[in-house]
Write an enzyme that holds these catalytic residues in place. Structure first.
Site, PDB file in Angstrom:
ATOM      1  N   ARG A  21       0.810  -1.218   0.000  1.00  0.00           N
ATOM      2  CA  ARG A  21       0.000   0.000   0.000  1.00  0.00           C
ATOM      3  C   ARG A  21       0.840   1.264   0.000  1.00  0.00           C
ATOM      4  O   ARG A  21       0.468   2.268  -0.615  1.00  0.00           O
ATOM      5  CB  ARG A  21      -0.920  -0.029   1.232  1.00  0.00           C
ATOM      6  CG  ARG A  21      -1.662   1.256   1.531  1.00  0.00           C
ATOM      7  CD  ARG A  21      -2.384   1.167   2.882  1.00  0.00           C
ATOM      8  NE  ARG A  21      -1.481   0.806   3.964  1.00  0.00           N
ATOM      9  CZ  ARG A  21      -0.685   1.674   4.593  1.00  0.00           C
ATOM     10  NH1 ARG A  21      -0.680   2.957   4.240  1.00  0.00           N
ATOM     11  NH2 ARG A  21       0.104   1.279   5.581  1.00  0.00           N
ATOM     12  N   ARG A 126     -13.406 -20.763  26.166  1.00  0.00           N
ATOM     13  CA  ARG A 126     -12.660 -20.630  24.906  1.00  0.00           C
ATOM     14  C   ARG A 126     -13.109 -19.388  24.140  1.00  0.00           C
ATOM     15  O   ARG A 126     -12.831 -19.259  22.950  1.00  0.00           O
ATOM     16  CB  ARG A 126     -12.838 -21.896  24.068  1.00  0.00           C
ATOM     17  CG  ARG A 126     -12.236 -23.134  24.733  1.00  0.00           C
ATOM     18  CD  ARG A 126     -12.355 -24.369  23.852  1.00  0.00           C
ATOM     19  NE  ARG A 126     -13.728 -24.819  23.708  1.00  0.00           N
ATOM     20  CZ  ARG A 126     -14.322 -25.711  24.506  1.00  0.00           C
ATOM     21  NH1 ARG A 126     -13.667 -26.222  25.539  1.00  0.00           N
ATOM     22  NH2 ARG A 126     -15.570 -26.093  24.294  1.00  0.00           N
ATOM     23  N   CYS A 146      -3.533  -3.724  12.459  1.00  0.00           N
ATOM     24  CA  CYS A 146      -2.541  -4.729  12.054  1.00  0.00           C
ATOM     25  C   CYS A 146      -2.553  -5.887  13.046  1.00  0.00           C
ATOM     26  O   CYS A 146      -2.627  -7.043  12.653  1.00  0.00           O
ATOM     27  CB  CYS A 146      -1.154  -4.099  11.974  1.00  0.00           C
ATOM     28  SG  CYS A 146      -1.001  -2.834  10.701  1.00  0.00           S
ATOM     29  N   SER A 167      -0.753  -8.137   9.533  1.00  0.00           N
ATOM     30  CA  SER A 167       0.300  -7.436   8.801  1.00  0.00           C
ATOM     31  C   SER A 167       1.329  -6.960   9.811  1.00  0.00           C
ATOM     32  O   SER A 167       0.968  -6.328  10.808  1.00  0.00           O
ATOM     33  CB  SER A 167      -0.294  -6.248   8.035  1.00  0.00           C
ATOM     34  OG  SER A 167       0.717  -5.481   7.407  1.00  0.00           O
ATOM     35  N   ASN A 177       5.018  -4.417  19.275  1.00  0.00           N
ATOM     36  CA  ASN A 177       3.864  -5.287  19.470  1.00  0.00           C
ATOM     37  C   ASN A 177       4.142  -6.372  20.503  1.00  0.00           C
ATOM     38  O   ASN A 177       3.286  -6.667  21.348  1.00  0.00           O
ATOM     39  CB  ASN A 177       3.454  -5.940  18.148  1.00  0.00           C
ATOM     40  CG  ASN A 177       3.150  -4.961  17.040  1.00  0.00           C
ATOM     41  OD1 ASN A 177       3.564  -5.174  15.899  1.00  0.00           O
ATOM     42  ND2 ASN A 177       2.450  -3.876  17.340  1.00  0.00           N
TER      43      ASN A 177
END
Length: 264
Positions: A21, A126, A146, A167, A177
Site C-alpha cells: 500500500r 474458549r 494490524c 500485517s 507489538n
C-alpha cells in the site's frame, strides 16, 4: 530474543518480493509463530534500543478507548502522528473497538471489561477473545488494525495470550507489538489474580520494508543480551487504573538504537 532474530533471518532467507500500500516494497513471508515464556523475562528486543515509554503509553491509550492523538501528544508520544487528521482524530481504531464496539441495535460492547470478567468467572472459557477487526468500520479508520485479534488462555493458575497479527512491519513495529501484548498479559494477570504464562505471537504477512533491509542486517550482527524484568505496582487491582508510574522495566541492557523510516 532469539525468536525475533529467527524471524528476521527467515525473511532474509525465504521472503518473497511484494508490492504494498505504501509503495515502498517489502520482502515477506506468510504464516509464522513466536512463543515467549513471560516468567523468564520481559520480551524487550535487546539488539537495538526501544523507546519503552512510547510502547507503554500507547497501550494505556488503547485501554482508555481513545482514538485521538491528543493524549499521546500530552504524554510526549508521536508514533501515531503520521496517520491523524488535522484534529488529531484517527477514526474508530483500536481503542474504539476494544472499549466500545458498535452493535447493530445502537448499543456498544466493552470487550476489555468483558474479557477480564470472563477470566475471573469462567477461566476455562474458549471465548476469551478481543477483536479490533470490525469490517463495518475499516473504511473509516486512518489505519486498519494490524494486530487485529487476541485470545487469553488460563491453565495451572497462569494467564497466556495469543495475538494474531495480519500485517507486521517486522523491523519497526513487531518489537513494539511483542512488548505491548506482553505488558497487557502481565496487567490482566495481576488484576485477575493469576501468574503470567506465555505470549504467543502469530503472523499473517510478516515483512521487512525494502528500506529496512540494511538495518535488519545490522541488528542480526549483534548478540542478544539478557532480558529485563517487568515490575508492576502490586497495589493496582483495576486494569484501567494503571498509570505510567505503575510500570517499571528493570535491568534493560541493549545495543544502540537503529534509525529507520516509517512507511506511511
Amino acid at each position: 530474543m532469539h525468536q525475533y532474530l529467527d524471524l528476521l533471518r527467515r525473511i532474509q532467507a525465504e521472503g518473497v518480493t511484494k508490492t504494498d500500500r505504501t509503495g515502498t516494497g517489502t520482502t515477506s513471508v506468510f504464516g509464522h509463530q513466536m512463543r515467549f515464556d513471560l516468567s523468564r523475562g520481559f520480551p524487550l528486543v535487546t539488539t537495538k534500543k526501544l523507546h519503552t515509554r512510547s510502547i507503554f503509553v500507547e497501550l494505556l491509550w488503547f485501554l482508555r478507548g481513545d482514538t485521538n492523538i491528543g493524549w499521546l501528544k500530552d504524554n510526549k508520544v508521536s508514533i501515531w502522528d503520521e496517520w491523524a487528521d488535522a484534529n488529531g482524530d484517527l477514526g474508530p481504531v483500536y481503542g474504539k473497538q476494544w472499549r466500545s464496539w458498535a452493535c447493530p441495535d445502537g448499543s456498544t460492547v466493552d470487550q476489555i471489561t468483558q474479557v477480564v470478567e470472563m477470566i475471573r468467572k469462567s477461566p476455562d472459557s474458549r471465548r476469551l477473545i478481543v477483536s479490533a477487526w470490525n469490517p463495518a468500520d475499516i473504511e473509516s479508520m486512518a489505519l486498519p488494525p494490524c494486530h487485529c485479534l487476541f485470545q487469553f488462555y488460563v491453565a495451572d493458575g497462569k494467564l497466556s495470550c495469543q495475538l494474531y497479527q495480519r500485517s507486521a512491519d517486522v523491523f519497526l513495529g513487531v518489537p513494539f507489538n511483542i512488548a505491548s501484548y506482553a505488558l497487557l498479559t502481565h496487567m490482566v494477570a495481576q488484576v485477575t489474580g493469576l501468574e503470567v504464562g506465555a505470549f504467543v505471537h502469530t503472523f499473517g504477512d510478516a515483512h521487512l520494508y525494502s528500506n529496512h533491509m540494511e538495518q535488519a542486517a545490522l541488528q542480526l550482527s549483534r548478540a542478544p543480551l539478557p532480558l529485563p524484568r517487568l515490575e508492576l505496582n502490586p497495589e493496582v487491582k483495576d486494569l484501567f487504573a494503571f498509570t505510567m508510574d505503575d510500570i517499571k522495566v528493570v535491568d534493560y541492557q541493549c545495543h544502540a538504537h537503529i534509525a529507520a523510516p516509517v512507511a506511511v
